[in-house]
Design a protein around this motif. Sequence first.
Motif, short mmCIF file in Angstrom:
data_model
loop_
_atom_site.label_atom_id
_atom_site.label_comp_id
_atom_site.label_asym_id
_atom_site.label_seq_id
_atom_site.Cartn_x
_atom_site.Cartn_y
_atom_site.Cartn_z
N GLY A 52 -37.54 -35.59 -21.09
CA GLY A 52 -38.50 -36.38 -20.34
C GLY A 52 -39.57 -36.98 -21.23
N ARG A 53 -39.32 -37.05 -22.54
CA ARG A 53 -40.31 -37.67 -23.42
C ARG A 53 -40.38 -39.16 -23.12
NH1 ARG A 53 -40.96 -38.51 -30.02
NH2 ARG A 53 -43.05 -39.38 -29.79
N VAL A 54 -41.60 -39.68 -23.00
CA VAL A 54 -41.82 -41.10 -22.72
C VAL A 54 -41.76 -41.87 -24.04
CG1 VAL A 54 -43.41 -42.81 -21.79
CG2 VAL A 54 -43.26 -40.54 -20.74
N SER A 199 -43.23 -42.20 -11.47
CA SER A 199 -42.65 -41.33 -10.44
C SER A 199 -41.16 -41.61 -10.27
CB SER A 199 -43.39 -41.51 -9.11
OG SER A 199 -44.67 -40.95 -9.18
N MET A 200 -40.78 -42.88 -10.39
CA MET A 200 -39.37 -43.24 -10.30
C MET A 200 -38.58 -42.59 -11.42
SD MET A 200 -37.84 -45.33 -8.07
CE MET A 200 -36.67 -44.02 -7.79
N ALA A 201 -39.14 -42.64 -12.63
CA ALA A 201 -38.49 -42.02 -13.78
C ALA A 201 -38.39 -40.51 -13.62
CB ALA A 201 -39.25 -42.37 -15.06
N LEU A 202 -39.44 -39.91 -13.07
CA LEU A 202 -39.44 -38.46 -12.86
C LEU A 202 -38.40 -38.05 -11.83
CD1 LEU A 202 -40.49 -35.65 -13.32
CD2 LEU A 202 -42.44 -36.15 -11.82
N LEU A 203 -38.24 -38.84 -10.77
CA LEU A 203 -37.23 -38.54 -9.76
C LEU A 203 -35.83 -38.60 -10.39
CD1 LEU A 203 -36.23 -37.97 -6.92
CD2 LEU A 203 -36.53 -40.41 -6.37
N ALA A 204 -35.59 -39.63 -11.20
CA ALA A 204 -34.30 -39.75 -11.88
C ALA A 204 -34.08 -38.58 -12.85
CB ALA A 204 -34.24 -41.08 -12.63
N TYR A 205 -35.13 -38.23 -13.56
CA TYR A 205 -35.06 -37.11 -14.52
C TYR A 205 -34.71 -35.81 -13.81
CZ TYR A 205 -36.89 -33.54 -17.75
OH TYR A 205 -37.05 -32.43 -18.55
N ARG A 206 -35.37 -35.54 -12.68
CA ARG A 206 -35.09 -34.31 -11.94
C ARG A 206 -33.67 -34.32 -11.35
NH1 ARG A 206 -38.93 -30.60 -10.50
NH2 ARG A 206 -37.01 -29.49 -9.90
N LEU A 207 -33.22 -35.48 -10.90
CA LEU A 207 -31.85 -35.59 -10.39
C LEU A 207 -30.85 -35.20 -11.47
CD1 LEU A 207 -31.56 -38.81 -8.17
CD2 LEU A 207 -30.61 -36.56 -7.64
N LEU A 208 -31.03 -35.74 -12.66
CA LEU A 208 -30.08 -35.48 -13.74
C LEU A 208 -30.19 -34.04 -14.25
CD1 LEU A 208 -30.30 -38.81 -15.77
CD2 LEU A 208 -28.54 -38.10 -14.16
N GLN A 209 -31.40 -33.50 -14.25
CA GLN A 209 -31.59 -32.13 -14.70
C GLN A 209 -31.03 -31.13 -13.69
OE1 GLN A 209 -33.24 -30.74 -17.60
NE2 GLN A 209 -32.86 -32.80 -18.37
N ASP A 210 -31.31 -31.35 -12.41
CA ASP A 210 -30.95 -30.38 -11.37
C ASP A 210 -29.54 -30.57 -10.83
OD1 ASP A 210 -33.56 -29.59 -11.77
OD2 ASP A 210 -34.32 -30.45 -9.91
N TYR A 211 -29.09 -31.81 -10.76
CA TYR A 211 -27.77 -32.10 -10.17
C TYR A 211 -27.04 -33.15 -11.01
CZ TYR A 211 -30.10 -29.73 -6.35
OH TYR A 211 -30.80 -28.81 -5.60
N THR A 394 -43.26 -34.20 -17.72
CA THR A 394 -43.58 -32.93 -17.09
C THR A 394 -44.09 -31.93 -18.12
OG1 THR A 394 -41.37 -31.98 -17.44
CG2 THR A 394 -41.71 -33.28 -15.44
N GLU A 395 -44.72 -30.86 -17.62
CA GLU A 395 -45.16 -29.78 -18.49
C GLU A 395 -43.97 -29.05 -19.09
OE1 GLU A 395 -47.82 -27.12 -16.56
OE2 GLU A 395 -49.31 -28.67 -16.08
N SER A 396 -42.89 -28.94 -18.33
CA SER A 396 -41.69 -28.28 -18.85
C SER A 396 -41.12 -29.06 -20.03
CB SER A 396 -40.63 -28.13 -17.76
OG SER A 396 -40.22 -29.40 -17.27
N GLY A 397 -41.26 -30.38 -19.99
CA GLY A 397 -40.83 -31.19 -21.12
C GLY A 397 -41.66 -30.89 -22.36
N GLN A 398 -42.96 -30.74 -22.16
CA GLN A 398 -43.84 -30.39 -23.26
C GLN A 398 -43.43 -29.06 -23.88
OE1 GLN A 398 -46.74 -32.41 -24.17
NE2 GLN A 398 -46.60 -31.12 -25.98
N LYS A 399 -42.97 -28.14 -23.05
CA LYS A 399 -42.58 -26.82 -23.56
C LYS A 399 -41.27 -26.87 -24.34
CE LYS A 399 -45.07 -24.23 -20.00
NZ LYS A 399 -44.98 -23.36 -18.80
N GLU A 400 -40.53 -27.99 -24.22
CA GLU A 400 -39.31 -28.13 -24.99
C GLU A 400 -39.60 -28.16 -26.49
OE1 GLU A 400 -35.98 -28.39 -24.23
OE2 GLU A 400 -36.44 -27.82 -22.16
#
Length: 443
Positions: A52-54, A199-211, A394-400
């Motif tokens: 999720g790095r910008v 927010s659009m990018a985050l929704l896509a990111y979560r889709l690909l990460q989760d499903y 996301t914060e989880s991305g930062q923790k990567e």
Amino acid sequence: MNRKQKQLSMFFAAFILTITTMFSGFSTEAEAAEGQLGIDAEAAMLIDADTGRVLYEKNSDVVLGVASMSKMMTEYMVLEAIKQGKLQWDQKVKINEYVYKLSGAPGLSNVGLTQGEDYTVKELYEAMAIHSGNAATVALAEVLSGTEKNHVEKMNKKAAELGLKDYKFVNSSGLNNSDLLGNYPAGSPEEENVMSARSMALLAYRLLQDYPDILKTASVPVLKFRDGREYKNFNWMLPGLIYQYDGVDGLKTGSTDFAGYGFTATAMRNGQRFISVVMKADSKDSRFAETRKIFDYAFSNFTKEELMENNFQIQDKKTLPVTKGKADSVKIQTDKAISMTIRNGEKDQYQPVLVLDKKKLTKDGELTAPIKQGEQVGYLTVKTNNEEKISFLTESGQKEIQVPVVAAESVEKANWFVLAMRGIGGFFGDLFGGAADTVKGWF
């Protein structure tokens, strides 16, 4: 103008040129990319899909219409319900009068649905994900939540759960409420769904990460539906379609008069995946042309690199002092590597940052024995040489880019006799040291 005046004039000209050059060098990576890319759309983003790095953004926090890209939220909710066992792919959904009439409304993207006929969740999902079927989306919203109104409430709630910041859903499909035959579930009669590019990018990111299996459907270029017709995917960058682009396998387009033309895309080459968002482009063609620019920029300029290897030790901090141990120090190192997508050739622009766990240190900055091999004492992260912020969705991305720092060896606690002798030695050391200082003071 005399010679002295000419020299003064030349001095000021050189001074102005120097100042201008100095300040022109302070542009951020995103600003430099904007000048290089010249994206012809109201807003855009480029994201590393793994962390999720910008990597690029333009007007990323401006709230705009998203049209059918908002169907990605219903896709997420369907996949979540399937995973939780609340919905089955072969579950039957009977088409009611409203969904049937909406499926035949002129000018809207739809597949042919028959009133009173049963369709499986999978059929409706494919119609939504591949051909952006609006009526199919409403049917799924109803089976998920009872009514589309309830579903819209759940969409907004889910957006908050996923960490989206700028959004408002007023229907499940992304249409203008005025197109919903008087049955709009929320908002005003002319309202539409809105989001920011971030927010659009985050929704896509979560889709690909989760499903990640979403791509099995999103990558299908042509839907063969039970009505005997074939429906092309509106993502024309898929293989075999007119703007095909190597590596593109999702996700969703959208367009209305209010939203303009948008496209949230993803592409992967050689194990490297990116997410692109383009919002409010001028035409169907331009949203793909601008997406191509973004992906060309991504694949030409960025690579995932190992910045710090496993068992890495900072040069001047390879050990930490230990108190009450058989040894007076312990070696420390990372227990995994740090990797991140960075601009090509800029690996040396990143440096390690050690953050120790203060709860494990004494006031003198020492660890207290016993210490077990592998025990975490802090973490290591990275920063740029110029202190520029490394931005993540996301914060989880930062923790990567944060990895544990652990003790490389064990240090046993010294027994009571050794500790006592050290205490006595310290006492007499302090005593003789104080006496020596006193004697020195006499002279």
